[in-house]
Every structure is written in C-alpha cells, then in structure tokens.
Motif scaffolding. Structure first.
Motif, short mmCIF file in Angstrom:
data_model
loop_
_atom_site.label_atom_id
_atom_site.label_comp_id
_atom_site.label_asym_id
_atom_site.label_seq_id
_atom_site.Cartn_x
_atom_site.Cartn_y
_atom_site.Cartn_z
N VAL A 1 -6.48 -4.67 4.65
CA VAL A 1 -6.52 -4.58 6.10
C VAL A 1 -5.46 -5.53 6.64
O VAL A 1 -5.46 -6.73 6.33
CB VAL A 1 -7.91 -4.96 6.66
CG1 VAL A 1 -7.92 -4.90 8.17
CG2 VAL A 1 -8.98 -4.06 6.07
N LYS B 1 -3.33 4.18 -2.06
CA LYS B 1 -3.69 3.20 -3.08
C LYS B 1 -2.98 1.89 -2.81
O LYS B 1 -1.90 1.86 -2.21
CB LYS B 1 -3.41 3.71 -4.49
CG LYS B 1 -1.96 3.86 -4.85
CD LYS B 1 -1.81 4.30 -6.29
CE LYS B 1 -0.35 4.23 -6.71
NZ LYS B 1 -0.19 4.48 -8.13
N VAL B 2 -3.60 0.82 -3.25
CA VAL B 2 -3.04 -0.52 -3.08
C VAL B 2 -2.63 -1.04 -4.45
O VAL B 2 -3.15 -0.61 -5.47
CB VAL B 2 -4.05 -1.47 -2.41
CG1 VAL B 2 -4.29 -1.07 -0.97
CG2 VAL B 2 -5.36 -1.51 -3.16
N THR C 1 0.90 5.79 -0.27
CA THR C 1 0.15 7.04 -0.21
C THR C 1 0.76 8.02 -1.19
O THR C 1 1.97 8.25 -1.17
CB THR C 1 0.19 7.64 1.22
OG1 THR C 1 -0.37 6.68 2.12
CG2 THR C 1 -0.60 8.92 1.30
N GLU D 1 -9.93 -3.35 -3.45
CA GLU D 1 -10.21 -1.97 -3.05
C GLU D 1 -9.51 -1.56 -1.77
O GLU D 1 -9.01 -0.45 -1.68
CB GLU D 1 -11.72 -1.76 -2.95
CG GLU D 1 -12.38 -1.82 -4.31
CD GLU D 1 -13.87 -1.55 -4.26
OE1 GLU D 1 -14.39 -1.21 -3.18
OE2 GLU D 1 -14.50 -1.67 -5.31
N THR D 2 -9.51 -2.41 -0.76
CA THR D 2 -8.86 -2.06 0.50
C THR D 2 -8.03 -3.23 1.02
O THR D 2 -8.34 -4.39 0.75
CB THR D 2 -9.88 -1.66 1.60
OG1 THR D 2 -10.77 -2.76 1.83
CG2 THR D 2 -10.66 -0.43 1.21
N SER E 1 0.87 -1.17 0.00
CA SER E 1 0.00 0.00 0.00
C SER E 1 0.90 1.22 0.00
O SER E 1 1.97 1.20 0.59
CB SER E 1 -0.89 -0.01 1.25
OG SER E 1 -1.72 1.12 1.27
N ASN F 1 -10.13 -6.78 0.33
CA ASN F 1 -11.58 -6.64 0.19
C ASN F 1 -11.97 -6.26 -1.24
O ASN F 1 -11.28 -5.50 -1.89
CB ASN F 1 -12.10 -5.59 1.17
CG ASN F 1 -11.92 -6.03 2.60
OD1 ASN F 1 -12.35 -7.10 2.99
ND2 ASN F 1 -11.27 -5.20 3.39
#
Length: 161
Positions: free
Chosen positions: A155, A71-72, A48, A152-153, A46, A123
């Motif tokens: 974790v 962003k990933v 930034t 999208e995300t 990830s 996710n």
C-alpha cells in the motif's frame, strides 16, 4: 516564467532518498528503536501480469492485452550488525511449518523536518532470506546483515501513514 530554483519550493524538487524510517510491527523482538535503523531498502515494486487474449469474432488475427494478476516483489533491508543482536536470524528461524508471526512493515520517506512525505506498507511480511556480512581481513567496511522479505500486499500513500 520558468522556475529558476531560487525559491526552493517543495513542489519543484524531487525528494532525496537518503532519509527514511522503517517500522516493523507484529513480529517479536522489534521493540528497540535502534533495530529500525536501516542502511538501505530496495525492491519496493509491484507489477501486473499481462493476459493476451484473442476473441474469435475480431477481424484482425492478433491478440489484445488485458491486465492480469498483480504481484509484488521481495523487499531487501540492510543494516549494520549490533552487539548481541540476532533479530534477523531469530525471526528467520521461526518460519518453520508456517507457525511464525507475520509482520507489517512501514517504510516512510522523510522530509528535512523528519515528517513522512510518502509511505509504503508491506502487509503480512515474513523473511525469506538472511545474509551475513562479507568478511575480509584487509577491509574497513561496517558488518552488514541483509534481510529479504516476502509480503502479500503493498500500500503506497502520499503524506505518510
């Protein structure tokens, strides 16, 4: 007194990366546990974006940096090809016109006892690229399929899911 390593404390040594488990849920065709056996996972990252901004009232004529949109990347999964298993290709073929089912991908780093020590959850994942094996008549490698996933995300948790 410095630790000489004789105690083999779990807090002293970094975790080896060769024991992990991948679980894909929410997509059709992933109920067989053998399909979750992967040879390699890469791209867990990830970042930034940086915004450069110059306020007109600042004395120096230079910019300041601020965090922007996170962003990933894409995660790549590799695994051997099994007889009568087209699950990578089947999932990829369903992405027409955004009518496919997205998945949750859980990647867990395991300790010696098989317990999750760290987990990454992707996710809303979906396949963006599928690659078949490189075949050579004089080779002796295992046939490997490669699946690239967008999501999208991300974790990240310590201690498993």
């Amino acid at each position: 007194m410095p630790d000489d390593g004789s105690a083999q404390s779990g807090t002293v040594w970094p975790m080896p990366a060769f024991r992990f488990k991948v679980t894909i849920t929410g997509s059709d065709g992933w109920n067989d546990p053998q399909k979750g056996s992967f040879q390699e996972v890469s791209g867990l990252e990830s970042e930034t974006q940086v915004i450069e901004y110059r306020h007109s009232a600042l004395a120096p004529y230079s910019t300041i940096k601020m965090p922007g949109i996170a962003k990933v990347g894409t995660v790549t999964l590799k695994r051997g090809i099994f007889v009568k298993d087209n699950s990578f290709w089947d999932w990829y073929s369903k992405i027409n016109m955004n009518t496919f089912k997205r998945a949750t991908v859980l990647i867990e780093l395991l300790d010696e006892a098989g317990n999750a020590t760290m987990s990454w959850t992707l996710n809303q994942a979906f396949p963006t690229k599928v690659s078949g094996p490189d075949m050579k008549s004089d080779g002796n490698e295992v046939a490997i399929n490669t699946l690239e996933l967008a999501f999208e995300t991300l974790v990240v948790k310590n201690g498993g899911s």
